[in-house]
Scaffold this motif. Structure first.
Motif, mmCIF file in Angstrom:
data_model
loop_
_atom_site.group_PDB
_atom_site.id
_atom_site.type_symbol
_atom_site.label_atom_id
_atom_site.label_comp_id
_atom_site.label_asym_id
_atom_site.label_seq_id
_atom_site.Cartn_x
_atom_site.Cartn_y
_atom_site.Cartn_z
ATOM 1 N N THR A 87 -5.208 65.917 -87.681
ATOM 2 C CA THR A 87 -4.139 65.130 -88.547
ATOM 3 C C THR A 87 -3.505 65.284 -87.012
ATOM 4 O O THR A 87 -2.280 65.301 -86.633
ATOM 5 C CB THR A 87 -3.354 65.865 -89.643
ATOM 6 N N HIS A 116 -4.408 64.687 -84.103
ATOM 7 C CA HIS A 116 -4.254 63.755 -82.625
ATOM 8 C C HIS A 116 -2.519 62.805 -82.429
ATOM 9 O O HIS A 116 -2.231 63.201 -81.390
ATOM 10 C CB HIS A 116 -4.837 62.852 -83.150
ATOM 11 N N LEU A 119 -7.057 63.084 -75.578
ATOM 12 C CA LEU A 119 -7.384 64.128 -76.662
ATOM 13 C C LEU A 119 -8.679 65.170 -75.763
ATOM 14 O O LEU A 119 -8.704 65.811 -77.168
ATOM 15 C CB LEU A 119 -7.691 62.933 -77.773
ATOM 16 N N TYR A 172 -1.874 54.469 -79.242
ATOM 17 C CA TYR A 172 -3.584 55.205 -80.121
ATOM 18 C C TYR A 172 -3.696 54.515 -81.921
ATOM 19 O O TYR A 172 -3.030 55.669 -81.755
ATOM 20 C CB TYR A 172 -4.456 56.418 -79.037
ATOM 21 N N THR A 199 -5.895 55.795 -83.566
ATOM 22 C CA THR A 199 -7.268 56.654 -83.733
ATOM 23 C C THR A 199 -8.557 55.663 -85.291
ATOM 24 O O THR A 199 -7.456 55.035 -85.864
ATOM 25 C CB THR A 199 -6.991 58.088 -84.109
ATOM 26 N N TYR A 224 -8.518 58.567 -87.594
ATOM 27 C CA TYR A 224 -8.114 59.120 -88.820
ATOM 28 C C TYR A 224 -7.063 58.609 -89.508
ATOM 29 O O TYR A 224 -5.977 58.277 -87.999
ATOM 30 C CB TYR A 224 -8.400 60.608 -87.879
ATOM 31 N N ASP A 225 -6.396 59.420 -90.228
ATOM 32 C CA ASP A 225 -5.593 59.497 -90.728
ATOM 33 C C ASP A 225 -4.546 60.381 -90.064
ATOM 34 O O ASP A 225 -5.281 61.160 -89.729
ATOM 35 C CB ASP A 225 -5.163 59.296 -92.044
ATOM 36 N N ALA A 226 -3.773 60.084 -89.920
ATOM 37 C CA ALA A 226 -2.370 61.038 -89.451
ATOM 38 C C ALA A 226 -0.969 61.516 -90.251
ATOM 39 O O ALA A 226 -0.448 62.036 -89.859
ATOM 40 C CB ALA A 226 -1.921 60.876 -88.166
ATOM 41 N N ALA A 227 -0.630 60.241 -90.955
ATOM 42 C CA ALA A 227 -0.109 60.383 -91.791
ATOM 43 C C ALA A 227 0.975 61.632 -92.926
ATOM 44 O O ALA A 227 -0.454 62.426 -93.101
ATOM 45 C CB ALA A 227 0.302 59.276 -93.081
ATOM 46 N N ARG A 265 1.624 64.140 -95.471
ATOM 47 C CA ARG A 265 1.310 64.212 -96.835
ATOM 48 C C ARG A 265 2.324 63.692 -97.969
ATOM 49 O O ARG A 265 3.604 64.055 -97.642
ATOM 50 C CB ARG A 265 1.143 65.478 -97.251
ATOM 51 N N PHE A 310 6.130 57.304 -92.133
ATOM 52 C CA PHE A 310 5.023 57.302 -91.175
ATOM 53 C C PHE A 310 5.328 56.489 -89.505
ATOM 54 O O PHE A 310 5.436 57.822 -88.639
ATOM 55 C CB PHE A 310 3.852 57.014 -91.098
ATOM 56 N N GLN A 352 1.872 52.048 -86.027
ATOM 57 C CA GLN A 352 2.400 53.051 -85.075
ATOM 58 C C GLN A 352 1.972 52.861 -84.055
ATOM 59 O O GLN A 352 2.494 53.646 -83.079
ATOM 60 C CB GLN A 352 1.536 54.248 -85.630
#
Ligand SMILES: Nc1ncnc2c1ncn2[C@@H]1O[C@H](COP(=O)(O)OP(=O)(O)O)[C@@H](O)[C@H]1O
Ligand SMILES: [Mg+2]
Lengths: 362, 310
Positions: free
Chosen positions: A180, A182, B53, B80, B82, B84-87, B89, B96, B147
Motif C-alpha cells: 500500500t 504507493h 515509484l 496513477y 496501479t 495494487y489496491d491501496a485502500a 482496511r 478512499f 482515485q
C-alpha cells in the motif's frame, strides 16, 4: 509550494496515518506492552487493599502495643496483651543437637499483628520471642522505588524500545509488505514531507500510548497509599515527578522512533537493527564519553527524577551492565536527544528519497 | 513550460540482476498511448519510472517538463492507477477517494464533492458507501481509476485498466479515456492484449523483454509489419528435405522445424517468390499438405514482434 503548504501536508499525512497506527492489528501488542505494568500495579494495589481489609476484620492493635513487644517475651504473654493476631503460623521441625545424638523438637510460631498501617511479624522459637520485624503494608517510598525500577528496567529498556520498533518500523516497511506504500508515494508531496508526516504520526501515537501508560502506572502506584500521605504527595512533588517520567517516556519515543524509522528504510529485516540497537544501548555504559552521547537511554535517564535503582547485592558484572550512564542536566539531555534525533532523521530523509516500491515479484 | 510531452531518454532500470527496461527512448505526445507487451515485458516498470515509484539506473525522464524526482509538482498533474489496491482496511470507496484528495490539498468539503464526482464518472455512485474490501475485481479497478482522476490530472497513467471489466463498463471507461485525451491530456495505459487497445489508442508502444520493439500510430505499426518478412507454416512429409530445398533461396530468411518432422515455420521477405518456390518443390514430387500464413491477424503481428526478440 510554500512552507505553510508543506506544513499542512505533514499534518494531513500524520492525521490519516494516525488512524492506521492506532488501530492497525500490528500495533495491538504495543498496547499490551504499555499496559502490562499498569495491570501489575493495579493487581498489587488490589492485593494490598484486600490484605488490609482482611486484617481489619480480625483485629487492630494500637501502634504503642506493637512497640511494647520485646524479644524474650513468651507467646502467652504477647497473646494476652495484644489479643488475636491477624495471622498465626506454626512450624515444627526436628533439630539435631550439637552432639549429633540428641534430637530436639523445634517449634517456630509466627504471629502477625496489624496497627492500621504497619504490621509486625513476631517470630517465636519454642514459645520465646526471637525476632520482631515491623513493616509498613503500603509505603509511598516503596511504591515509588518499585515504580522507578519498573520504569527504568521494563518501560525504557523493553516496552518503549519494542513498542517503537513495532510502530516506527512499520510506517514504511509495513506498508511495503501490505503493498500500500504507493498510495503515499503518489501524493503530490516531497518525500521529506511524507517522512515528516509519518514520523509525526508515530511519535504522537507512541507518546500517547506510552505517556498514558506511564501516567496510569503512576496513578496505580499512588492509589493504594494511605490517603493522607497520597494527598500530600500529590499536592507536592508528584506533579513534577509525573511530568518527568511522562516526558522521559515521550523522549524515548522520540529517539527510538527516529532510529527505527531510519532502520525501516535502510534494512529489510527488523531483527538485525533491533538487536544491534539493544546491544548498543546496553553496553553504552562502558563506552567512552563521546560514544555515550549517541544513545537514547543516556539522555532519557537524565530526565527521570530518580536514577535506576541498584541493588547493592547485585554481582559486579550485572551492576556494570545495568549501571546508568552518568547523568546530564536534564535540559541539556533534552537538547542532546533532539540533536541526535535530528541527525538520525537526516539520514532517514536521504534514504526515503532513494526509496522505491518493491512489492516482490508477481 | 516546454512542450507537453513525456520523454524517456535512454532509460534503463535493473532490479538487481533482473532487467526491468533497457535503454528506452520515447517521446509521448498527449492522447491515448498504450504500452503493449506480454507479462514481464516491463510495462509496469515504465509506468513506475514515469511516476517516480522507482528510479532509473541510467537515463532521464521528464513528464510535461517535470521530473519524477519531484513528486510535489509532478503528482499535482498526474494520477496513477496501479495494479495494487491501496485502500486502508475498512475504508469505503468514498473514504478512499476522499482521503486521497486531502493529500492534494483540498479541504474536506471540496474533497467530498470531488470524490463524489469521480465516483460518479466511473459508475460507482451506488457502491461508494460500501467497503472496498467487499468490491469485485472490476469495481476495485474502477475505484482506483476514480482515485486517479479525482484531482483532474493532466497525465493519467493506468496499469491494465481494462482488466476485469465487463463490456458495458469497459466501453464507458474507454469513453472516459477519450474524453481526457480530447482535452489535450496524456492517457498512458498498459495491456498485454493488443486487440484490447489498438482501436482506442492514438499511439501504441510495443514492448518485449524490457525494450521498445515498435512505436507509433497503430497504422504505422501495421505498415511497418507489412514491410517485414512474413511467416508461413508448412505441413508436409519429409519436412527436412523441403527445408533444405528452401534454404538456398535468398528470399527465405529463417526456417524452423516444428512438431517433430511434420511441419516447418518459414520466414520469407517475398511472398510471391516464396509461393513460386513452393510450387517448384511440389512439382518435384514432395507432398505439401498445407501452407498457412502464420501472422495474418494482429495477434500474429504481435507474436512476430514480441516473439522475434527472444
Ligand atoms: N521489484 C522487482 N524485483 C525484481 N524484479 C522485478 C521487480 N519488478 C519487476 N521485475 C521484473 O522486471 C521485469 C518487468 O516487469 P514488469 O515491469 O512488472 O512487467 P509487466 O508489467 O510488463 O508485466 C520482469 O522480468 C519482472 O520479473
Ligand atoms: Mg504489470
Amino acid at each position: 509550494m510554500t512552507r505553510d503548504f508543506r506544513a499542512r501536508q505533514i499534518w494531513t499525512i500524520a492525521r490519516l496515518e494516525l488512524r492506521r497506527v492506532f488501530f492497525s492489528k500490528r500495533s495491538f501488542w504495543v498496547y499490551g506492552l504499555a499496559l502490562f505494568p499498569v495491570a501489575i500495579f493495579v493487581a498489587a494495589a488490589i492485593g494490598m487493599t484486600y490484605e488490609r481489609r482482611s486484617y481489619e476484620a480480625v483485629n487492630r492493635v494500637s501502634p504503642a502495643l506493637i512497640n511494647s513487644v520485646n524479644e524474650g517475651e513468651s507467646v502467652e504473654a504477647v497473646l494476652e496483651r495484644l489479643g488475636t493476631p491477624v495471622r498465626d503460623r506454626e512450624f515444627r521441625r526436628r533439630h539435631r543437637g550439637e552432639d549429633d545424638e540428641s534430637e530436639e523438637l523445634l517449634v517456630i510460631r509466627n504471629l502477625r499483628y496489624w496497627d492500621g498501617s504497619r504490621f509486625a511479624e513476631l517470630r517465636f522459637r519454642n514459645g520465646i520471642l526471637e525476632a520482631k520485624f515491623i513493616r509498613q503494608l503500603i509505603s509511598l517510598e516503596r511504591q515509588r522505588q518499585a515504580y522507578n525500577g519498573v520504569f527504568h528496567y521494563y518501560y525504557l529498556k523493553l516496552a518503549i524500545f519494542f513498542g517503537c520498533l513495532g510502530i516506527f518500523m512499520n510506517l514504511f516497511r509495513g506498508e511495503m509488505l501490505d503493498k500500500t506504500l504507493h498510495f503515499w508515494l503518489l501524493a503530490p508531496a516531497r518525500r521529506e514531507v511524507l517522512l515528516g508526516g509519518k514520523y509525526l504520526a508515530g511519535l504522537l501515537a507512541s507518546s500517547v500510548i506510552f505517556g498514558a501508560g506511564a501516567a496510569l502506572m503512576f496513578a496505580a502506584m499512588v492509589w493504594p497509599v494511605d490517603p493522607l500521605e497520597a494527598r500530600a504527595f500529590l499536592a507536592g512533588p508528584a506533579a513534577a515527578q509525573w511530568a518527568r517520567y511522562a516526558g522521559a517516556a515521550m523522549l524515548a519515543c522520540l529517539g527510538y522512533g527516529s532510529a527505527f524509522l531510519a532502520a525501516g528504510l535502510l534494512v529489510r529485516n527488523p531483527i538485525v537493527p533491533a538487536v544491534v540497537l539493544l546491544m548498543w544501548e546496553s553496553i553504552n555504559g562502558f563506552l567512552p564519553a563521546v560514544l555515550q552521547k549517541i544513545s537514547v537511554l543516556h539522555y532519557v535517564q537524565s530526565v527521570c527524577p530518580m536514577p535506576a535503582p541498584m541493588d547493592d547485592g547485585a554481582p559486579a558484572l550485572v551492576r556494570l551492565f545495568l549501571a546508568p550512564a552518568p547523568g546530564t542536566a536534564w535540559p541539556l539531555a533534552v537538547l542532546g536527544l533532539c540533536a541526535l534525533t535530528a541527525a538520525v532523521l537526516f539520514v532517514a530523509a536521504r534514504a526515503v528519497k532513494r526509496l522505491e516500491i518493491n512489492y516482490g515479484g508477481d | 513550460m516546454s512542450a507537453p510531452e513525456i520523454v524517456f531518454d535512454e532509460v534503463s532500470k535493473f532490479y538487481g540482476e533482473v532487467l526491468g527496461v533497457n535503454r528506452v527512448t520515447l517521446r509521448i505526445p498527449p492522447g491515448i498511448t498504450s504500452l503493449v507487451g506480454p507479462n514481464g515485458s516491463g510495462k509496469t516498470t515504465l509506468m513506475n519510472l514515469l511516476t517516480g515509484l522507482v528510479h532509473p539506473d541510467r537515463g532521464s525522464i521528464t513528464v510535461r517538463g517535470f521530473s519524477p524526482r519531484d513528486p510535489e509538482r509532478l503528482m499535482r498533474i498526474t494520477g496513477y492507477a496501479t495494479q495494487y489496491d491501496a485502500a486502508p482496511r475498512g475504508a469505503t470507496g468514498f473514504d478512499f477517494v476522499c482521503t486521497s484528495l486531502l493529500l492534494w490539498g483540498y479541504d474536506s468539503r471540496a474533497a467530498r464533492t470531488r470524490a463524489a464526482e469521480a465516483l460518479e464518472r466511473v459508475g460507482l455512485t451506488e457502491a461508494a458507501g460500501r467497503k472496498v474490501a467487499a468490491y469485485s475485481k472490476g469495481m476495485r479497478q474502477r475505484v482506483r481509476l476514480a482515485q486517479a482522476i479525482a484531482h483532474d490530472p493532466e497525465v493519467l497513467v493506468l496499469d491494465e485498466p481494462l482488466n476485469g471489466l465487463d463490456p458495458v463498463v469497459r466501453a464507458e471507461t474507454i469513453a472516459l479515456f477519450r474524453d481526457f485525451a480530447a482535452r489535450g491530456r496524456h492517457v498512458v495505459l498498459s495491456s498485454h492484449v493488443l486487440q484490447e487497445v489498438d482501436v482506442i489508442s492514438d499511439q501504441v508502444i510495443l514492448i518485449a523483454n524490457g525494450m521498445v520493439v515498435a512505436e507509433g500510430r497503430i497504422r504505422n505499426v501495421r505498415d511497418e509489419i507489412d514491410e517485414r518478412p512474413s511467416q508461413f507454416l508448412i505441413r508436409c512429409s519429409g519436412a527436412s528435405r523441403v527445408a533444405s530445398l528452401l534454404f538456398g533461396r535468398d528470399h527465405v530468411s529463417e526456417i524452423k522445424m516444428v512438431d517433430g518432422r511434420e511441419g516447418l515455420l518459414v520466414m520469407t521477405r517475398d511472398r510471391e517468390q516464396f509461393a513460386a518456390a513452393l510450387n517448384e518443390i511440389a512439382l518435384a514430387g514432395h507432398t505439401i499438405e498445407s501452407v498457412l500464413p502464420a501472422d495474418e491477424n494482429v495477434d500474429a503481428l504481435y507474436e512476430y514482434l514480441i516473439g522475434g526478440q527472444r
